[in-house]
Scaffold this motif. Sequence first.
Motif, PDB file in Angstrom:
ATOM      1  N   GLN A   5       4.591 -18.017 -67.770  1.00  7.85           N
ATOM      2  CA  GLN A   5       5.104 -17.203 -68.587  1.00  7.85           C
ATOM      3  C   GLN A   5       6.281 -18.129 -69.045  1.00  7.85           C
ATOM      4  OE1 GLN A   5       6.379 -14.599 -64.164  1.00  7.85           O
ATOM      5  NE2 GLN A   5       4.341 -13.445 -65.215  1.00  7.85           N
ATOM      6  N   ASP A   6       6.830 -18.498 -69.210  1.00  6.39           N
ATOM      7  CA  ASP A   6       7.778 -19.316 -69.753  1.00  6.39           C
ATOM      8  C   ASP A   6       7.879 -19.692 -71.096  1.00  6.39           C
ATOM      9  OD1 ASP A   6      10.515 -18.816 -68.641  1.00  6.39           O
ATOM     10  OD2 ASP A   6       9.913 -20.603 -66.645  1.00  6.39           O
ATOM     11  N   ASP A   7       6.538 -21.097 -71.282  1.00  5.07           N
ATOM     12  CA  ASP A   7       5.717 -21.528 -72.424  1.00  5.07           C
ATOM     13  C   ASP A   7       5.478 -20.128 -72.923  1.00  5.07           C
ATOM     14  OD1 ASP A   7       6.115 -23.730 -71.153  1.00  5.07           O
ATOM     15  OD2 ASP A   7       3.550 -23.537 -70.162  1.00  5.07           O
ATOM     16  N   PHE A   8       4.943 -19.004 -72.813  1.00  5.32           N
ATOM     17  CA  PHE A   8       4.543 -17.939 -73.845  1.00  5.32           C
ATOM     18  C   PHE A   8       5.260 -17.325 -74.247  1.00  5.32           C
ATOM     19  CE2 PHE A   8       2.438 -13.788 -74.146  1.00  5.32           C
ATOM     20  CZ  PHE A   8       1.235 -13.854 -75.583  1.00  5.32           C
ATOM     21  N   ALA A   9       6.819 -17.244 -73.430  1.00 11.02           N
ATOM     22  CA  ALA A   9       7.773 -16.958 -74.129  1.00 11.02           C
ATOM     23  C   ALA A   9       8.391 -17.588 -75.069  1.00 11.02           C
ATOM     24  CB  ALA A   9       9.258 -16.109 -72.985  1.00 11.02           C
ATOM     25  N   ARG A  10       8.346 -18.514 -75.182  1.00  8.41           N
ATOM     26  CA  ARG A  10       8.843 -19.844 -76.259  1.00  8.41           C
ATOM     27  C   ARG A  10       7.859 -19.725 -77.151  1.00  8.41           C
ATOM     28  NH1 ARG A  10       7.667 -23.716 -72.960  1.00  8.41           N
ATOM     29  NH2 ARG A  10      10.331 -23.759 -71.887  1.00  8.41           N
ATOM     30  N   GLU A  11       6.747 -19.620 -76.868  1.00 11.69           N
ATOM     31  CA  GLU A  11       5.725 -19.019 -77.838  1.00 11.69           C
ATOM     32  C   GLU A  11       5.652 -17.708 -79.223  1.00 11.69           C
ATOM     33  OE1 GLU A  11       3.277 -21.175 -79.477  1.00 11.69           O
ATOM     34  OE2 GLU A  11       3.422 -22.581 -77.789  1.00 11.69           O
ATOM     35  N   LEU A  12       5.859 -17.232 -78.319  1.00 15.23           N
ATOM     36  CA  LEU A  12       6.471 -15.698 -78.713  1.00 15.23           C
ATOM     37  C   LEU A  12       7.689 -15.698 -79.758  1.00 15.23           C
ATOM     38  CD1 LEU A  12       6.186 -13.159 -76.321  1.00 15.23           C
ATOM     39  CD2 LEU A  12       4.696 -13.628 -78.188  1.00 15.23           C
ATOM     40  N   ARG A  13       9.018 -16.897 -79.388  1.00 12.11           N
ATOM     41  CA  ARG A  13       9.748 -17.426 -80.436  1.00 12.11           C
ATOM     42  C   ARG A  13       9.996 -18.002 -80.877  1.00 12.11           C
ATOM     43  NH1 ARG A  13      11.836 -17.851 -74.660  1.00 12.11           N
ATOM     44  NH2 ARG A  13      12.385 -19.733 -74.900  1.00 12.11           N
ATOM     45  N   ALA A  14       8.886 -19.044 -80.906  1.00  9.86           N
ATOM     46  CA  ALA A  14       8.405 -19.687 -82.137  1.00  9.86           C
ATOM     47  C   ALA A  14       8.134 -19.039 -83.130  1.00  9.86           C
ATOM     48  CB  ALA A  14       7.707 -20.573 -81.879  1.00  9.86           C
ATOM     49  N   ALA A  15       7.046 -18.487 -82.662  1.00  7.56           N
ATOM     50  CA  ALA A  15       6.247 -17.251 -84.119  1.00  7.56           C
ATOM     51  C   ALA A  15       7.611 -16.496 -84.625  1.00  7.56           C
ATOM     52  CB  ALA A  15       5.574 -16.676 -83.066  1.00  7.56           C
ATOM     53  N   GLY A  16       7.830 -15.708 -84.104  1.00  7.24           N
ATOM     54  CA  GLY A  16       9.537 -14.710 -84.293  1.00  7.24           C
ATOM     55  C   GLY A  16       9.818 -15.831 -85.678  1.00  7.24           C
ATOM     56  N   ALA A  17       9.737 -16.618 -85.264  1.00  7.09           N
ATOM     57  CA  ALA A  17      11.033 -17.838 -86.331  1.00  7.09           C
ATOM     58  C   ALA A  17      10.013 -17.737 -87.255  1.00  7.09           C
ATOM     59  CB  ALA A  17      11.942 -18.508 -85.394  1.00  7.09           C
ATOM     60  N   ILE A  19       8.321 -16.670 -88.509  1.00 12.77           N
ATOM     61  CA  ILE A  19       7.363 -14.834 -89.932  1.00 12.77           C
ATOM     62  C   ILE A  19       8.747 -14.217 -89.755  1.00 12.77           C
ATOM     63  CG2 ILE A  19       5.176 -14.674 -88.890  1.00 12.77           C
ATOM     64  CD1 ILE A  19       6.515 -12.805 -86.681  1.00 12.77           C
ATOM     65  N   GLY A  20       9.689 -14.758 -89.477  1.00 12.18           N
ATOM     66  CA  GLY A  20      10.958 -14.070 -90.376  1.00 12.18           C
ATOM     67  C   GLY A  20      11.522 -12.970 -89.483  1.00 12.18           C
ATOM     68  N   LYS A  21      11.066 -13.254 -88.589  1.00 11.22           N
ATOM     69  CA  LYS A  21      11.352 -11.663 -87.480  1.00 11.22           C
ATOM     70  C   LYS A  21      11.492 -12.147 -86.370  1.00 11.22           C
ATOM     71  CE  LYS A  21       9.992  -7.895 -89.974  1.00 11.22           C
ATOM     72  NZ  LYS A  21      10.913  -7.316 -90.222  1.00 11.22           N
ATOM     73  N   PRO A  22      13.260 -13.111 -85.834  1.00  9.71           N
ATOM     74  CA  PRO A  22      13.062 -13.203 -84.817  1.00  9.71           C
ATOM     75  C   PRO A  22      13.689 -12.527 -83.290  1.00  9.71           C
ATOM     76  CG  PRO A  22      14.666 -14.428 -86.746  1.00  9.71           C
ATOM     77  CD  PRO A  22      14.332 -13.102 -87.452  1.00  9.71           C
ATOM     78  N   ASN A  23      12.822 -13.237 -82.816  1.00 12.60           N
ATOM     79  CA  ASN A  23      13.129 -12.196 -80.706  1.00 12.60           C
ATOM     80  C   ASN A  23      13.536 -12.826 -80.156  1.00 12.60           C
ATOM     81  OD1 ASN A  23      11.346 -13.714 -78.755  1.00 12.60           O
ATOM     82  ND2 ASN A  23       9.137 -13.278 -81.274  1.00 12.60           N
ATOM     83  N   SER A  24      14.188 -12.392 -78.844  1.00 11.75           N
ATOM     84  CA  SER A  24      14.583 -13.477 -77.450  1.00 11.75           C
ATOM     85  C   SER A  24      13.508 -12.718 -76.650  1.00 11.75           C
ATOM     86  CB  SER A  24      16.387 -12.483 -77.810  1.00 11.75           C
ATOM     87  OG  SER A  24      15.654 -11.132 -77.717  1.00 11.75           O
ATOM     88  N   ALA A  25      12.607 -13.515 -76.458  1.00 11.46           N
ATOM     89  CA  ALA A  25      11.303 -12.921 -75.655  1.00 11.46           C
ATOM     90  C   ALA A  25      12.140 -14.048 -74.895  1.00 11.46           C
ATOM     91  CB  ALA A  25      10.168 -13.487 -76.191  1.00 11.46           C
ATOM     92  N   SER A  26      11.725 -13.607 -73.019  1.00  9.56           N
ATOM     93  CA  SER A  26      12.417 -14.416 -72.520  1.00  9.56           C
ATOM     94  C   SER A  26      10.814 -14.079 -70.951  1.00  9.56           C
ATOM     95  CB  SER A  26      13.195 -14.072 -71.890  1.00  9.56           C
ATOM     96  OG  SER A  26      13.294 -12.845 -71.340  1.00  9.56           O
ATOM     97  N   LYS A  27      11.096 -15.146 -70.012  1.00  3.36           N
ATOM     98  CA  LYS A  27       9.961 -14.875 -68.826  1.00  3.36           C
ATOM     99  C   LYS A  27      10.648 -13.167 -68.817  1.00  3.36           C
ATOM    100  CE  LYS A  27       9.081 -16.331 -64.192  1.00  3.36           C
ATOM    101  NZ  LYS A  27       9.483 -17.682 -63.557  1.00  3.36           N
ATOM    102  N   ARG A  28      11.320 -13.002 -68.602  1.00  3.16           N
ATOM    103  CA  ARG A  28      11.161 -11.127 -68.156  1.00  3.16           C
ATOM    104  C   ARG A  28      10.743 -10.523 -68.950  1.00  3.16           C
ATOM    105  NH1 ARG A  28      10.140  -7.930 -64.274  1.00  3.16           N
ATOM    106  NH2 ARG A  28      11.760  -5.766 -64.606  1.00  3.16           N
ATOM    107  N   TYR A  29      11.068 -10.926 -70.632  1.00  2.00           N
ATOM    108  CA  TYR A  29      10.509  -9.704 -70.961  1.00  2.00           C
ATOM    109  C   TYR A  29       8.591  -9.633 -70.844  1.00  2.00           C
ATOM    110  CZ  TYR A  29       8.404  -8.049 -75.227  1.00  2.00           C
ATOM    111  OH  TYR A  29       7.773  -7.442 -76.465  1.00  2.00           O
ATOM    112  N   VAL A  30       8.129 -11.695 -70.281  1.00  2.33           N
ATOM    113  CA  VAL A  30       6.539 -11.947 -71.104  1.00  2.33           C
ATOM    114  C   VAL A  30       5.956 -11.065 -69.464  1.00  2.33           C
ATOM    115  CG1 VAL A  30       4.734 -13.220 -70.222  1.00  2.33           C
ATOM    116  CG2 VAL A  30       6.782 -13.352 -72.225  1.00  2.33           C
TER     117      VAL A  30
END
Length: 232
Positions: A5-17, A19-30
């Motif tokens: 879940q931590d790794d997936f959240a990290r991938e979400l944050r990297a993807a947001g960066a 595509i120019g849509k930053p997010n604050s995805a966390s383990k809790r969000y996943v």
Amino acid sequence: MRLSQDDFARELRAAGARIGKPNSASKRYVQRLEAGEITTPRPGYARALEMVTGVPIESLGFPAGTDSFVVDDGRGGHDLEVRTPPPSAGAIRSPQSNYSGVWLSRYEFFSSGREQMFVSQHYVVLLQHNDRLTVRSLAGSADSSMGMDLTVDGSIITGTWVEDTARTGYYKGARYHGAIQLLAEPSGRRLVGKWVGFGSDSDVNTGPWALTFQDGSTSKATLAAYDRRPND
């Protein structure tokens, strides 16, 4: 995807960066996504989810046919962000248009062990976010699985590819990967170019690769219709 879940959240944050849509995805969000507590992700998160997984948001268990998302406007109300609908199957696409949809992937390669040319085909779902394209094969279209991560610059499309071969096939589950460059034809209905990659003898090989547009929809029903082997 074999991610924590931590790794997936990290991938979400990297993807947001990317595509120019930053997010604050966390383990809790996943965890909240997996538990069904979040039923309609905000647009930035939805695009990051599509980019990381390579499949449409509707195929991840969220409401089908959702073309808009309600987002907090920061003032106690909400704004509605409307997603541009995909083009119809017969639409003519320009090199600057959105390439999202179902495509037929076809490439050729020479097998040194069998001393002959072979053709590999997959139906793939292509998703575009800004200048980034993700391509993922539909599981039922071939014994192997294939994916691409690409960047669009006008009619030039450049990136990487990876293919996991069938465990019961000739290559016994080996993974191959490399680079690819494609040119979009003026109609936008074909992407044609070449791949480069390594062979089983540790040599560098190349060959033709083409993607041919099939359908502009990425709905569950459309993906199910193409989750089969292409005609020869």
